[in-house]
Write an enzyme that holds these catalytic residues in place. Structure first.
Site, mmCIF file in Angstrom:
data_model
loop_
_atom_site.group_PDB
_atom_site.id
_atom_site.type_symbol
_atom_site.label_atom_id
_atom_site.label_comp_id
_atom_site.label_asym_id
_atom_site.label_seq_id
_atom_site.Cartn_x
_atom_site.Cartn_y
_atom_site.Cartn_z
ATOM 1 N N LEU A 112 0.858 -1.172 0.000
ATOM 2 C CA LEU A 112 0.000 0.000 0.000
ATOM 3 C C LEU A 112 0.902 1.233 0.000
ATOM 4 C CD1 LEU A 112 -2.780 -0.826 2.648
ATOM 5 C CD2 LEU A 112 -3.152 -0.392 0.230
ATOM 6 N N ASP A 113 0.516 2.264 -0.742
ATOM 7 C CA ASP A 113 1.286 3.504 -0.756
ATOM 8 C C ASP A 113 1.358 4.084 0.657
ATOM 9 O OD1 ASP A 113 1.511 3.345 -3.506
ATOM 10 O OD2 ASP A 113 -0.304 4.526 -3.857
ATOM 11 N N PRO A 114 2.413 4.860 0.960
ATOM 12 C CA PRO A 114 2.475 5.517 2.279
ATOM 13 C C PRO A 114 1.225 6.334 2.598
ATOM 14 C CG PRO A 114 4.593 5.677 1.187
ATOM 15 C CD PRO A 114 3.647 5.064 0.181
ATOM 16 N N LEU A 115 0.616 6.965 1.574
ATOM 17 C CA LEU A 115 -0.603 7.749 1.793
ATOM 18 C C LEU A 115 -1.765 6.880 2.258
ATOM 19 C CD1 LEU A 115 -2.188 10.558 1.167
ATOM 20 C CD2 LEU A 115 -2.830 9.403 -0.959
ATOM 21 N N ALA A 116 -1.780 5.623 1.801
ATOM 22 C CA ALA A 116 -2.933 4.751 2.015
ATOM 23 C C ALA A 116 -2.949 4.140 3.411
ATOM 24 C CB ALA A 116 -2.952 3.651 0.964
#
Length: 302
Positions: free
Chosen positions: A46-50
């Site tokens: 998962l992206d860091p934002l997610a």
């Protein structure tokens, strides 16, 4: 001499509610240390934002991590119209700002969503983890290098508009593996003529697990500080494989399977099957067209 793996033997799956601002591998390493586990892996970044559902596999469960990676996923995402970033999300640099169409309404947004349901093709983001010549695309992107990416087929099982305030919209998405929600939001923005990027992304389901089964890393740290065992939080190795048919084996069949030999067993369509003996999960087998079941991925028996 082979190097001995450090850590204790831990087997099972732990579903984590990944926090924002950290990588999936960062969460994995933190939880692996808390468990003191010898072997662990995650089931897709998962992206860091997610935030949201991130199943972690320990020990024998790592044999099935690819199958979990290949499973369908579910997300809730927020997109902002009129702003385009280089990464497709709010962690990226703003590349362009566009005016929204005059009088843009929820009905206009609803009208473009059908074209993104079902089987579609997506061009992966340059900020994805897809690899080119052994390096993830995001490394090239950070160096300012653009790599040509062919469109890839994905399936959007469902796409629902949850809310729209005139500039921001929330969507719920159920999709096949390999779907990039950033690309989906960007494409919706382009269909409206103003562009868009993701401002928040939460994975609500993966490999059959949901947020109701997910644990916070802070919860694990608190339990360790209080001297509690984390092992009861693990779910069995086969919990992520319930989509496959279950086969109960007799004693002589168990011996054959554990020795790597196929057994006669028809009644299921060709494909993966779960194998059990005396209610013990033995691993995955493959139902062959000739009416035999062949062992494929067996778990170590205690």
């Amino acid at each position: 001499m082979s190097r001995r793996r450090r850590g204790r033997e831990v087997n099972g799956i732990l579903v984590i509610d990944k926090p924002q601002g950290v990588t999936s591998n960062g969460v994995l390493q933190q939880v692996k240390r808390l468990y003191g586990a010898a072997k662990a892996g995650h089931t897709g970044s998962l992206d860091p934002l997610a935030t949201g559902v991130l199943p972690l596999c320990f020990g024998e469960a790592t044999k099935f991590s690819q199958l979990m990676l290949d499973s369908d996923k579910a997300y809730v995402a927020t997109g902002q119209l009129g702003v385009i970033t280089d990464s497709g999300d709010s962690d990226g640099a703003v590349m362009a700002e566009r005016a929204l169409p005059e009088g843009l309404s929820q009905a206009d947004l609803d009208a473009v969503l059908p074209r993104f349901r079902g089987a579609i093709e997506q061009v992966p983001s340059m900020y994805s983890a897809l690899k080119h010549k052994g390096r993830p695309l995001y490394e090239y992107a950070r160096e300012g290098i653009e790599i040509e990416r062919p469109a890839r087929p994905v399936t959007i099982h469902s796409l629902e508009l949850l809310s729209f305030d005139g500039r921001h919209f929330d969507i719920a998405v159920s999709c096949s593996k390999g779907t990039y929600i950033r690309s989906l939001v960007e494409d919706i923005g382009e269909a409206l003529g103003c562009g868009a990027h993701v401002t928040s992304l939460r994975r609500t389901g993966a490999a059959g697990f949901g947020l109701d089964q997910a644990h916070d890393v802070a919860e694990l740290e608190r339990m360790r500080e209080e001297g509690q065992s984390l092992d009861p939080l693990l779910v069995p190795v086969d919990a992520a494989l319930e989509a496959f048919p279950k086969i109960m084996l007799q004693d002589e069949q168990i011996v054959s399977i554990l020795n790597g030999q196929p057994v006669k067993m028809s009644g299921h369509p060709p494909g993966w099957v779960r194998l059990y003996g005396d209610e013990r999960f033995l691993g995955l087998g493959e139902q062959l067209p000739d009416g035999r079941v062949s062992p494929r991925r067996l778990v170590k028996q205690a």
